[in-house]
Design a protein around this motif. Sequence first.
Motif, PDB file in Angstrom:
ATOM      1  N   LEU A   1       9.353  -1.134 -19.644  1.00  0.00           N
ATOM      2  CA  LEU A   1      10.167  -1.040 -18.429  1.00  0.00           C
ATOM      3  C   LEU A   1       9.704   0.131 -17.572  1.00  0.00           C
ATOM      4  O   LEU A   1       9.476  -0.026 -16.364  1.00  0.00           O
ATOM      5  N   PHE A   2       9.546   1.299 -18.187  1.00  0.00           N
ATOM      6  CA  PHE A   2       9.124   2.478 -17.428  1.00  0.00           C
ATOM      7  C   PHE A   2       7.708   2.316 -16.871  1.00  0.00           C
ATOM      8  O   PHE A   2       7.426   2.715 -15.743  1.00  0.00           O
ATOM      9  N   GLY A   3       6.826   1.710 -17.668  1.00  0.00           N
ATOM     10  CA  GLY A   3       5.469   1.470 -17.195  1.00  0.00           C
ATOM     11  C   GLY A   3       5.445   0.512 -16.020  1.00  0.00           C
ATOM     12  O   GLY A   3       4.721   0.731 -15.041  1.00  0.00           O
ATOM     13  N   ALA A   4       6.226  -0.558 -16.097  1.00  0.00           N
ATOM     14  CA  ALA A   4       6.267  -1.538 -15.012  1.00  0.00           C
ATOM     15  C   ALA A   4       6.836  -0.924 -13.738  1.00  0.00           C
ATOM     16  O   ALA A   4       6.322  -1.170 -12.635  1.00  0.00           O
ATOM     17  N   ILE A   5       7.870  -0.120 -13.875  1.00  0.00           N
ATOM     18  CA  ILE A   5       8.455   0.529 -12.693  1.00  0.00           C
ATOM     19  C   ILE A   5       7.458   1.505 -12.083  1.00  0.00           C
ATOM     20  O   ILE A   5       7.301   1.562 -10.855  1.00  0.00           O
ATOM     21  N   ALA A   6       6.774   2.274 -12.930  1.00  0.00           N
ATOM     22  CA  ALA A   6       5.767   3.212 -12.413  1.00  0.00           C
ATOM     23  C   ALA A   6       4.630   2.459 -11.727  1.00  0.00           C
ATOM     24  O   ALA A   6       4.192   2.833 -10.634  1.00  0.00           O
ATOM     25  N   GLY A   7       4.150   1.390 -12.341  1.00  0.00           N
ATOM     26  CA  GLY A   7       3.083   0.591 -11.730  1.00  0.00           C
ATOM     27  C   GLY A   7       3.513  -0.032 -10.420  1.00  0.00           C
ATOM     28  O   GLY A   7       2.756  -0.050  -9.443  1.00  0.00           O
ATOM     29  N   GLY A   8       4.737  -0.537 -10.393  1.00  0.00           N
ATOM     30  CA  GLY A   8       5.262  -1.105  -9.154  1.00  0.00           C
ATOM     31  C   GLY A   8       5.400  -0.071  -8.057  1.00  0.00           C
ATOM     32  O   GLY A   8       5.080  -0.336  -6.890  1.00  0.00           O
ATOM     33  N   ALA A   9       5.847   1.133  -8.415  1.00  0.00           N
ATOM     34  CA  ALA A   9       6.000   2.194  -7.421  1.00  0.00           C
ATOM     35  C   ALA A   9       4.652   2.630  -6.855  1.00  0.00           C
ATOM     36  O   ALA A   9       4.515   2.832  -5.638  1.00  0.00           O
ATOM     37  N   VAL A  10       3.656   2.751  -7.717  1.00  0.00           N
ATOM     38  CA  VAL A  10       2.321   3.142  -7.256  1.00  0.00           C
ATOM     39  C   VAL A  10       1.739   2.062  -6.338  1.00  0.00           C
ATOM     40  O   VAL A  10       1.173   2.363  -5.283  1.00  0.00           O
ATOM     41  N   ALA A  11       1.896   0.806  -6.723  1.00  0.00           N
ATOM     42  CA  ALA A  11       1.380  -0.295  -5.901  1.00  0.00           C
ATOM     43  C   ALA A  11       2.111  -0.363  -4.563  1.00  0.00           C
ATOM     44  O   ALA A  11       1.493  -0.602  -3.521  1.00  0.00           O
ATOM     45  N   PHE A  12       3.423  -0.156  -4.582  1.00  0.00           N
ATOM     46  CA  PHE A  12       4.205  -0.146  -3.353  1.00  0.00           C
ATOM     47  C   PHE A  12       3.708   0.953  -2.431  1.00  0.00           C
ATOM     48  O   PHE A  12       3.504   0.738  -1.227  1.00  0.00           O
ATOM     49  N   ALA A  13       3.525   2.147  -2.981  1.00  0.00           N
ATOM     50  CA  ALA A  13       3.058   3.273  -2.167  1.00  0.00           C
ATOM     51  C   ALA A  13       1.690   2.970  -1.575  1.00  0.00           C
ATOM     52  O   ALA A  13       1.437   3.224  -0.389  1.00  0.00           O
ATOM     53  N   SER A  14       0.820   2.407  -2.369  1.00  0.00           N
ATOM     54  CA  SER A  14      -0.519   2.057  -1.894  1.00  0.00           C
ATOM     55  C   SER A  14      -0.449   1.055  -0.749  1.00  0.00           C
ATOM     56  O   SER A  14      -1.150   1.182   0.254  1.00  0.00           O
ATOM     57  N   SER A  15       0.383   0.064  -0.889  1.00  0.00           N
ATOM     58  CA  SER A  15       0.510  -0.966   0.140  1.00  0.00           C
ATOM     59  C   SER A  15       1.139  -0.421   1.413  1.00  0.00           C
ATOM     60  O   SER A  15       0.742  -0.802   2.523  1.00  0.00           O
ATOM     61  N   LEU A  16       2.103   0.460   1.269  1.00  0.00           N
ATOM     62  CA  LEU A  16       2.736   1.055   2.450  1.00  0.00           C
ATOM     63  C   LEU A  16       1.772   1.975   3.194  1.00  0.00           C
ATOM     64  O   LEU A  16       1.851   2.102   4.418  1.00  0.00           O
ATOM     65  N   VAL A  17       0.851   2.605   2.470  1.00  0.00           N
ATOM     66  CA  VAL A  17      -0.143   3.452   3.124  1.00  0.00           C
ATOM     67  C   VAL A  17      -1.012   2.624   4.065  1.00  0.00           C
ATOM     68  O   VAL A  17      -1.370   3.074   5.151  1.00  0.00           O
ATOM     69  N   THR A  18      -1.325   1.401   3.672  1.00  0.00           N
ATOM     70  CA  THR A  18      -2.113   0.520   4.537  1.00  0.00           C
ATOM     71  C   THR A  18      -1.393   0.287   5.862  1.00  0.00           C
ATOM     72  O   THR A  18      -1.993   0.395   6.940  1.00  0.00           O
ATOM     73  N   LEU A  19      -0.115  -0.026   5.790  1.00  0.00           N
ATOM     74  CA  LEU A  19       0.653  -0.269   7.020  1.00  0.00           C
ATOM     75  C   LEU A  19       0.799   1.013   7.840  1.00  0.00           C
ATOM     76  O   LEU A  19       0.753   0.975   9.071  1.00  0.00           O
ATOM     77  N   TRP A  20       0.946   2.145   7.158  1.00  0.00           N
ATOM     78  CA  TRP A  20       1.035   3.425   7.865  1.00  0.00           C
ATOM     79  C   TRP A  20      -0.275   3.689   8.615  1.00  0.00           C
ATOM     80  O   TRP A  20      -0.254   4.114   9.778  1.00  0.00           O
ATOM     81  N   MET A  21      -1.401   3.419   7.949  1.00  0.00           N
ATOM     82  CA  MET A  21      -2.705   3.622   8.607  1.00  0.00           C
ATOM     83  C   MET A  21      -2.846   2.696   9.810  1.00  0.00           C
ATOM     84  O   MET A  21      -3.395   3.101  10.842  1.00  0.00           O
TER      85      MET A  21
END
Length: 146
Positions: free
Chosen positions: A48-68
């Motif tokens: 559970l903790f690994g999946a949440i951490a992975g999801g958060a990192v992927a979310f942040a990465s994807s949001l950076v694209t839109l920010w750029m």
Amino acid sequence: MTEKTENPHAQSVLKLADAMYRGALWPAVATVVIGAVVSLILVGLPGLFGAIAGGAVAFASSLVTLWMMRRTAAMDPMAVMAVSLGGYIVKILVLLGVMMGLRHVSFLHSKALAFTMLAVILVWAAAEFVAFRRTRIPTIIPASES
């Protein structure tokens, strides 16, 4: 669109960024939830903790694209492409570094983290593609007279 500009290219990029955000947000959230539930069932709390951490990192990465996209919208289209390619390379290196760094954290299941991160990134990218295809933006933007 939050910014008003006379640049038709910028207007198109901002419209596209908004559509991509709206189109990708909920499918990505659903992917994180599914990854967290499946990981919890299969490997317990570390999953559970690994999946949440992975999801958060992927979310942040994807949001950076839109920010750029939003930050570079008013730039020359060739500069936008250069920033895009550079940003992509930096994001991949950062994701690799995060994965390497979190690999040995004892309370995170590394495979749950990796698979959820991969799933969220793929779902986000597919949703961005669908939003891009559905968004009505001009392919050729005539040069302004100024």
